[in-house]
Write an enzyme that holds these catalytic residues in place. Sequence first.
Site, PDB file in Angstrom:
ATOM      1  CD  GLU A   1      -2.866  -0.959   2.476  1.00 31.48           C
ATOM      2  OE1 GLU A   1      -3.224   0.209   2.745  1.00 31.48           O
ATOM      3  OE2 GLU A   1      -3.389  -1.966   2.979  1.00 31.48           O
TER       4      GLU A   1
ATOM      5  CG  ASP B   1      -3.134  -3.374   6.501  1.00 31.77           C
ATOM      6  OD1 ASP B   1      -2.941  -3.546   7.713  1.00 31.77           O
ATOM      7  OD2 ASP B   1      -4.245  -3.483   5.955  1.00 31.77           O
TER       8      ASP B   1
ATOM      9  CE  LYS C   1      -6.603  -6.186   6.931  1.00 32.74           C
ATOM     10  NZ  LYS C   1      -5.857  -6.225   5.667  1.00 32.74           N
TER      11      LYS C   1
ATOM     12  CD  GLU D   1      -4.499  -9.459  -4.215  1.00 35.08           C
ATOM     13  OE1 GLU D   1      -4.743  -8.849  -5.266  1.00 35.08           O
ATOM     14  OE2 GLU D   1      -3.944  -8.925  -3.240  1.00 35.08           O
TER      15      GLU D   1
HETATM   16 CA    CA Z   1      -5.174  -2.928   3.928  1.00 35.02          CA
END
Ligand code: CA
Length: 444
Positions: free
Chosen positions: A212, A244, A264, A384
Site C-alpha cells: 500500500e 498493512d 490488522k 492473491e
Molecule cells: Ca489494507
Amino acid sequence: MTGIDETHDPQLRSWVASANEPGTDFPVQNLPYGRFRRSASEEPWRIGVAIGDQILDLKLATGQCPWDAPVAALLEPLAEGDLASLMTCSIDERRLLRLALSTALREGSLQGPFLELCLLPQDDATMTLPCRIGDYTDFYTGIHHATAVGKLFRPDQPLLPNYKWVPIGYHGRSSSIGVSGNDFMRPRGQFRVAADAPPVFDASRRLDYELELGAFVAQGNALGQPVAIADAEDHLFGICLLNDWSARDIQPWEYQPLGPFLSKSFATTISPWIVSMEALAPYRCAWGRPDGDPQPLAYLDAASNRERGAIDITLEVWLQTAAMRKRGERAVRLSASNFRDAYWTLAQLVAHHSSNGCNLGVGDLLGTGTQSGPQAGQGGSLLELTQGGRQPIKLPNGESRTFLEDGDCVTLRAACAREGAARIGFGNCSATVLGASPVAQVRS
Ligand code: CA
C-alpha cells in the site's frame, strides 16, 4: 494541486555526489522529509532531508548556514524536530522551502560549503516515525485486489455493490505503526482451521503483507467542516510506502459485520521518508472510470481530479527468507503494480473522509489499500498470489511460500519515472517476521 517548477528540472545535479547516481531514490528533485538520529545515540530526534545516500540534518543546517529570513522562519521549528510545523504551513510556504533546499543542494551552490558539514550517511542513522500519527484510516482503493480477495471470501459476489460508489475504509490503529526496520512478532488470535470447526486461539498460520501507499494529512479540517474535493490535495503533505500486515486466518472469522480488527492491528510498517506532494507533480496523470462504471457522485468529482488526480507510481514487493539471508542470497521480487490503477484518488479519499464533517488532523495517515495490478501475478498480497494459500509460490532457491514464515523479510519499494522528469524513489519499507507473540500470563 501544485505544478511543475524549476525544482523538478531533470538536468539539476547536486554537489552530493551520490544524489547524481543513476537509480538513486533521492536525487535533488525528490527531497523527502524524515525524522532520524545518529545510530546508537540517545539524541533528540531531528528532521532531515534525504539526498543521495546522505541525510541533510536540518538542525545543523539551520544553525550553520545563512538563509533568507522567510526560509529561516520555516526551518526553525524543523530544527526542533517538529515536522508538523511544516505540515500545517500553506502550499506556498512549503514550495518556498523546497525551492530553498533545492537551490542549496545544487551543484555550485554558495551554501554547499556550509551544508557539507550538515550531512550524515543514511547508514549511520536510525529512523523513526516522521511525526505523531493521531489517527490512521485504511482505505480499499485497489479494485483488482478487492475483486481477487472478494472471489476468495465470497465466490458468488466478489465485488460488493457499494464498491464503485463509496470509497471503502476502516479505522485502523495508529499505536502499532512502525517504520522500516522495526521487526514485529507474529500475532496470536482466534480463528478456525476448518469451515465447520470451533475456533482456536493460536499463533496465526496465514500471515500476509499488503502493498500500500500511505498519505499524510497536512492541514486538517475543523469538525463539521467538510473538505471540497477541489481543495482536497491542499490537505495532503506527502506519501510513503505502507505495509498493512494481515493475519488471513483471524480476518475471515472476525470481519463480519464490522470489518477488520485484530487481524490488522498488531503491526503496520511505513517507509521513513515522506515524498512531498510537490515532488510528485511531474508524475500526475488523468483519472477516470472504465466504460460502463458509474461516475462518482458530485462531492467526489472535480475537473482537477479528472485531469491530474491519479499518480504514476510503480510499486514492488521483495522477499528475503531467513535461509536466503544465511546464504547471502538477494531478495526476490514477488510482484509489481502501479498506483495509477487505483479506483479512487487521494483527493477522493480526503473529500469522502471529511464529507460527514469528520475532522482530519495534521499527521493523520490514510492508507490506500492494497495496490494489485490487473494482470495475474500482480497481486499485492500473498493471499492473491497463492490463490488463498492453495498454490504455493516457488522461490529460486527451492523454498516455497503460501504465507509468511518466521524470519521472512518483506520489502516494499516504489518509484516514479517519466519522460522529461527525473526518477525519484521512496526508499525501502522493510520488516522481518519474528516468532509468535507471547501468550498473556497472569501476574502474581
Ligand atoms: Ca489494507
